[in-house]
Design a protein around this motif. Structure first.
Motif, PDB file in Angstrom:
ATOM      1  N   TYR A 125      50.420  41.965  38.678  1.00  0.00           N
ATOM      2  CA  TYR A 125      49.067  41.566  39.072  1.00  0.00           C
ATOM      3  C   TYR A 125      48.852  41.900  40.542  1.00  0.00           C
ATOM      4  O   TYR A 125      47.809  42.437  40.926  1.00  0.00           O
ATOM      5  CB  TYR A 125      48.866  40.079  38.808  1.00  0.00           C
ATOM      6  CG  TYR A 125      47.551  39.537  39.309  1.00  0.00           C
ATOM      7  CD1 TYR A 125      46.338  39.965  38.776  1.00  0.00           C
ATOM      8  CD2 TYR A 125      47.522  38.579  40.328  1.00  0.00           C
ATOM      9  CE1 TYR A 125      45.129  39.459  39.244  1.00  0.00           C
ATOM     10  CE2 TYR A 125      46.327  38.068  40.797  1.00  0.00           C
ATOM     11  CZ  TYR A 125      45.127  38.515  40.253  1.00  0.00           C
ATOM     12  OH  TYR A 125      43.944  38.021  40.720  1.00  0.00           O
ATOM     13  N   ASN A 178      45.761  31.542  39.348  1.00  0.00           N
ATOM     14  CA  ASN A 178      44.504  30.852  39.071  1.00  0.00           C
ATOM     15  C   ASN A 178      44.747  29.347  39.039  1.00  0.00           C
ATOM     16  O   ASN A 178      45.042  28.762  37.994  1.00  0.00           O
ATOM     17  CB  ASN A 178      43.913  31.327  37.735  1.00  0.00           C
ATOM     18  CG  ASN A 178      42.464  30.921  37.578  1.00  0.00           C
ATOM     19  OD1 ASN A 178      42.069  29.845  38.001  1.00  0.00           O
ATOM     20  ND2 ASN A 178      41.675  31.788  36.962  1.00  0.00           N
ATOM     21  N   LEU A 209      38.934  38.974  33.715  1.00  0.00           N
ATOM     22  CA  LEU A 209      39.909  39.437  34.703  1.00  0.00           C
ATOM     23  C   LEU A 209      40.270  40.900  34.471  1.00  0.00           C
ATOM     24  O   LEU A 209      40.359  41.689  35.414  1.00  0.00           O
ATOM     25  CB  LEU A 209      41.176  38.580  34.644  1.00  0.00           C
ATOM     26  CG  LEU A 209      42.314  38.964  35.588  1.00  0.00           C
ATOM     27  CD1 LEU A 209      41.890  38.784  37.043  1.00  0.00           C
ATOM     28  CD2 LEU A 209      43.566  38.148  35.302  1.00  0.00           C
TER      29      LEU A 209
END
Length: 455
Positions: free
Chosen positions: A307, A387, A447
């Motif tokens: 990520y 998150n 996302l």
């Protein structure tokens, strides 16, 4: 510096995930043995086994709370360190490690003082009775003296796993668990220390694990190192870690509150036998949860690193494999609980009444456990992606918003009030899974769209 075990940004995702996950799962299964072995031996102490087992079961909320504070610091810090490594910011990753180390020590000192001063009164509030408080306090007053070891062993081991050193992380847990398994019978039966011996074996074992972790993270073998200059707490570094760690903290700390809610309600409606059965059921739930957490520990560094490196395909593939394997495992646990509950119950007790009670209760309590793989896969992926807000909400949803209220509400609608208390668990699980999966599907789709546009 030793070559890393894996390269998180390259290679086959499935192979990489299982290479990281298998040692983590092994470590989690071994970790279960810390408390399960204690209970197995304690439950078979001549004459006092049932009361002693129930007493030690009442200490579980405190033990969970201590572990929860380790998660508050480390389970937010470790993913952030992985993300920083993915971005190539090694200095910031080491700052995170140093700040979290200092925070874990401070938390350990505070918790030790609180539980030594107020522990006995807390146990009475948590469901200990006149028959069991003696054994509960004998265990707890020794266990809390090892809080520093628990915080550093559990908390800092997350940073070993976050770097991709999965085997080293597994060895941390393995060393402690083996020591505990060896020391338990020696101290409980050989030296006739009983419940105190079980607690002493546990903290000695955690101390050995703690030394192992600290030696590794200060050695040339670790990619990230604990450095003196990073031990000074900087709010700008630590607070984002704490914010991300709130979700796993809530998951574990509310387990403590949940245990209190179950114990007090069951003591009221079913007496010590019902509380003893709950000790067995919570052990089974712990067994079913920790290997799932091991799987997510294997996936977390891959998801967080990629990520940070903006590699969308690897993030998606890692989550897909995580979800499938978690569902398969939770399905197996459900099947055993429904069709052969005596397999689990016999591990903890040989008393016929407690065995029969536990078998009946387990079929109710674990009725929705087959779905729980989806819950933990989605919730832990939110954490791996950094998150914090959604992961906190989902952590609160299952236990605080749904389960704890249901424990006290449902007995008002059923003649069998003990059954109603146990029924709260599967109802809350089913509602929480439905909400979590829906939320994750919507959020993850957004996302992926955002990452695809920025690629």
């Amino acid at each position: 510096m030793e070559k890393k075990e894996v390269n998180l940004g390259e290679g086959n995702v499935a192979g990489l995930l299982f290479k990281l996950a298998l040692p983590a799962i092994t470590a989690q299964i071994i970790n279960v043995m810390y408390n399960m072995v204690d209970r197995m031996y304690i439950g078979h102490i001549a004459e006092i086994g049932a009361d002693a087992l129930t007493g030690v079961g009442v200490t579980m909320p405190v033990i969970m709370a201590i572990s929860a504070f380790a998660a508050l610091v480390s389970m937010g810090g470790a993913p952030r360190a992985s993300i920083m490594m993915g971005r190539g910011d090694h200095g910031q990753a080491e700052k995170i490690l140093g700040n979290c180390t200092a925070a874990l020590v401070l938390v350990a000192v505070a918790l030790t003082a609180v539980f030594l001063c107020f522990g006995e009164r807390i146990l009475l509030l948590f469901g200990a009775s006149g028959n069991t408080i003696e054994y509960a306090w004998q265990y707890l007053q020794i266990y809390v003296c090892g809080t520093l070891f628990v915080q550093t062993a559990l908390g800092l081991n997350a940073f070993i796993n976050a770097q991709g050193y999965a085997k080293m992380g597994m060895l941390t847990v393995l060393i402690g668990a083996v020591c505990n398994i060896i020391l338990d019978p020696i101290l409980i039966f050989g030296l006739k220390l009983g419940v105190r011996g079980a607690a002493l074996a546990t903290i000695i074992s955690q101390g050995i694990s703690s030394v192992w972790v600290l030696r590794f993270l200060t050695s040339s073998k670790s990619f990230l190192k604990i450095r003196k200059e990073n031990l000074r707490i900087e709010p700008a570094v630590l607070l984002p870690c704490i914010a991300l760690g709130v979700s796993p903290f809530i998951m574990q700390f509310t387990e403590s509150i949940l245990s209190v809610s179950f114990n007090t309600s069951l003591l009221k409606y079913g007496g010590d036998t019902a509380v003893g059965a709950m000790t067995i059921l919570s052990s089974v739930m712990q067994f079913s949860m920790l290997p799932l957490q091991g799987m997510t520990q294997g996936a977390q560094p891959i998801i967080s690193f990629n990520y940070g490196a903006r590699k969308l395909a690897r993030v998606t593939e890692a989550f897909r494999i995580l979800l499938i394997t978690c569902l398969v495992y939770s399905g197996v646990i459900w099947a055993v609980s429904m069709f052969a509950p005596q397999v689990f119950a016999a591990i903890f007790t040989g008393e016929a009444d407690l065995m029969d009670y536990s078998k009946w209760a387990m079929r109710i309590y674990m009725a929705s456990s087959g779905l729980f793989g989806a819950q933990i896969a989605c919730q832990q992926t939110f954490i791996a992606l950094g998150n914090a807000k959604i992961s906190v909400f989902l952590a609160l949803l299952r236990k605080v918003i749904l389960l704890i209220p249901l424990i006290f509400i449902l007995p008002n609608f059923f003649a069998d009030k003990v059954m109603a208390v146990f029924l709260a668990e599967p109802i809350a699980d089913a509602l929480a899974v439905a909400t979590t999966v829906t939320t994750f599907t919507i959020t993850f789709r957004k996302l992926k769209g955002t990452m695809a546009k920025s690629a």
